[in-house]
Design an enzyme around this catalytic site. Structure first.
Site, PDB file in Angstrom:
ATOM      1  N   ASP A  72      51.829  66.486  55.422  1.00  0.00           N
ATOM      2  CA  ASP A  72      52.196  67.890  54.793  1.00  0.00           C
ATOM      3  C   ASP A  72      52.884  67.696  53.803  1.00  0.00           C
ATOM      4  O   ASP A  72      52.957  66.549  53.163  1.00  0.00           O
ATOM      5  CB  ASP A  72      52.743  68.639  55.917  1.00  0.00           C
ATOM      6  CG  ASP A  72      52.801  70.153  55.516  1.00  0.00           C
ATOM      7  OD1 ASP A  72      51.783  70.865  55.936  1.00  0.00           O
ATOM      8  OD2 ASP A  72      53.918  70.583  55.121  1.00  0.00           O
ATOM      9  N   LYS A  93      53.169  70.954  64.901  1.00  0.00           N
ATOM     10  CA  LYS A  93      53.693  70.600  63.504  1.00  0.00           C
ATOM     11  C   LYS A  93      55.031  69.715  63.903  1.00  0.00           C
ATOM     12  O   LYS A  93      55.679  69.971  64.798  1.00  0.00           O
ATOM     13  CB  LYS A  93      54.081  71.801  62.842  1.00  0.00           C
ATOM     14  CG  LYS A  93      54.405  71.925  61.468  1.00  0.00           C
ATOM     15  CD  LYS A  93      52.844  71.556  60.512  1.00  0.00           C
ATOM     16  CE  LYS A  93      52.922  71.569  59.202  1.00  0.00           C
ATOM     17  NZ  LYS A  93      51.895  72.167  58.605  1.00  0.00           N
TER      18      LYS A  93
HETATM   19  N1  GLU Z   1      49.622  69.838  57.193  1.00  0.00           N
HETATM   20  C1  GLU Z   1      48.057  70.394  57.015  1.00  0.00           C
HETATM   21  C2  GLU Z   1      48.075  71.854  57.367  1.00  0.00           C
HETATM   22  O1  GLU Z   1      49.001  72.319  57.269  1.00  0.00           O
HETATM   23  C3  GLU Z   1      47.198  69.489  57.536  1.00  0.00           C
HETATM   24  C4  GLU Z   1      47.331  69.180  58.982  1.00  0.00           C
HETATM   25  C5  GLU Z   1      46.337  67.955  59.780  1.00  0.00           C
HETATM   26  O2  GLU Z   1      45.644  67.552  58.985  1.00  0.00           O
HETATM   27  O3  GLU Z   1      46.611  68.010  61.033  1.00  0.00           O
HETATM   28  O4  GLU Z   1      47.108  72.288  57.996  1.00  0.00           O
END
Ligand code: GLU
Length: 450
Positions: free
Chosen positions: A170, A130
């Protein structure tokens, strides 16, 4: 034996707190997972012998960098950028980028930790990561957002790649930001690769990626309801955030016959008892994702009452779906929901319920789906975008949607099976944590002490 395992878990949690005392969200995420792993750690001592959990709470790598940029007035601004590469045992790191003032290393670590389990549950080959920055996208011009994204990527690009780490969106990062970051990566790497997901369709994106988290949440909810022989038809649902996740959840919930009656933000909420549909939903869709406008605009536009300073969890509903951010649903909100007849809660956001709220739902017999299972449709469809990029092919909407639906049903089944196997039948929290953990832990055992 159980006491010995409980002591072992407590020691790990204490150590996490001692080492990084200023990361409460990370402590919360670790605590929730660690405690629900007691039965599996007890039955399979090899995980303890090989210190798998101790390794999993430590990021493989955490990058922290300066993001300088110039605003439209010519003033230099400085933000903090992060990428936490938490666990790469089952595939390249995968997870979104969040641009929000609340971003700090602890928040990034909690999100990356959750992502490891979530990605494992999709059964796709994705590790967990992340990233993001403490940049507030509200009130910024397109040019400012572009300069920020370019500066952010100028530092991040050397740490990512289609087989290394594949970021996505996100909170505060949508197609516009992904576009600016993709353009800068392409320029620096001199390569056109699937290094980010959430791209627009014309330059490598997947159909259904924008819809995926919201639709996936509705599919998961349908599975939960089916365990009680019921459906979304006629259900009243309260939600909070109205970004990509909230808007597309509403769309699918409407298709399945439910009525979504609230949206909100950190300033308050609006109750629309007739349900958000038709023109009202079309007004809502770009409100945050494109215009970054407050939820109150919806109330003003349709002559509805704006409730200042409160969360939507005070309205009567059958189902609550927190769609905004961490810790947005506390113990008192949970009690209010229960008192008002809410029987189901599924988390479309990441860790939106506090531990007190989860305990209250459990005590009241409210069926509760945790974010790492419920909202996995977004990252799962990112995984499908990566597959299409590798194949250099685009699947149809029907094909992607069918795969997404299958993945969500699979996650639901996996959670229930794991919970049942380890003596906690019906507990989705334990099921999601155990199933995600064992998949990653077994890969770590196979790969030695790395
Ligand atoms: N931000 C999204 C999550 O919390 C998607 C992450 C992504 O698609 O890599 O899973």
């Amino acid at each position: 034996m159980t006491t010995q395992v409980d002591d072992y878990i407590d020691a790990i949690v204490e150590d996490v707190k001692r080492r990084d005392p200023d990361q409460p969200e990370f402590h919360q995420a670790v605590e929730e997972v660690a405690h629900s792993l007691a039965p599996v750690l007890s039955q399979r001592p090899v995980y303890r012998e090989m210190r798998v959990l101790e390794r999993m709470v430590e990021p493989e790598r955490a990058i922290h960098f300066r993001v300088p940029w110039m605003d439209d007035e010519g003033v230099v601004q400085v933000n903090r950028g992060f990428r936490v590469q938490m666990n790469g045992a089952i595939g390249p790191y995968k997870g979104g980028l969040r641009f929000a003032p609340s971003v700090n290393l602890g928040v990034m670590k909690f999100l990356a930790f959750e992502q490891v389990f979530k990605n494992a549950l999709t059964q796709l080959p994705m590790g967990g990561g992340k990233g993001g920055a403490d940049f507030d996208p509200r009130g910024k011009s397109d040019a400012e957002v572009m300069r920020f994204c370019q500066s952010f990527m100028t530092e991040l690009w050397r740490y990512i790649g289609p087989n290394t780490d594949v970021p996505a969106g996100d909170i505060g990062v949508g197609a516009r930001e992904v576009g600016f970051m993709f353009g800068q990566y392409k320029r620096l790497a001199a390569e056109f690769t699937g290094v980010l997901t959430g791209k627009k369709l014309d330059w490598g994106g997947s159909l259904m990626r924008p819809e995926a988290t919201g639709y996936g949440t509705a599919y998961f909810l349908a599975e939960v309801l089916a365990t009680d022989d019921t459906t979304l038809e006629g259900k009243t649902i309260a939600i909070s955030g109205y970004g990509n996740v909230g808007a597309f959840f509403i769309e699918k919930a409407n298709d399945l016959g439910a009525k979504v009656v609230t949206i909100g933000d950190e300033f308050g909420f609006v109750h629309d008892p007739d349900g958000i549909s038709g023109d009202k939903l079309e007004f809502l869709k770009p409100l945050w994702t494109i215009h970054r406008r407050p939820a109150k605009d919806y109330a003003d536009e349709f002559g509805l009452k704006w409730v200042e300073g409160k969360r939507p969890w005070v309205v009567p509903c059958d189902v609550a779906v927190p769609t905004a951010t961490q810790n947005e649903l506390d113990g008192a909100s949970a009690e209010a929901l229960i008192a008002n007849g809410c029987r189901y809660v599924v988390e479309a956001a990441n860790m939106p319920s506090t531990p007190e709220a989860i305990a209250a739902f459990s005590a009241a017999g409210v069926k509760f789906g945790p974010g790492k299972a419920v909202n996995a449709g977004g990252v799962a469809t990112s995984g499908l975008e990566m597959s299409q990029n590798s194949l250099r092919l685009n699947w149809t909407s029907e094909e992607v949607d069918a795969r997404l639906h299958g993945i969500m049903k699979g996650i639901h089944r996996t959670c229930l099976r794991a919970a049942e196997e380890f003596g906690m039948a019906g507990d989705y929290v334990a099921g999601a944590n155990i199933a995600g953990f064992t998949k990653v832990a077994d890969a770590m055992l196979d790969q030695g002490v790395v």
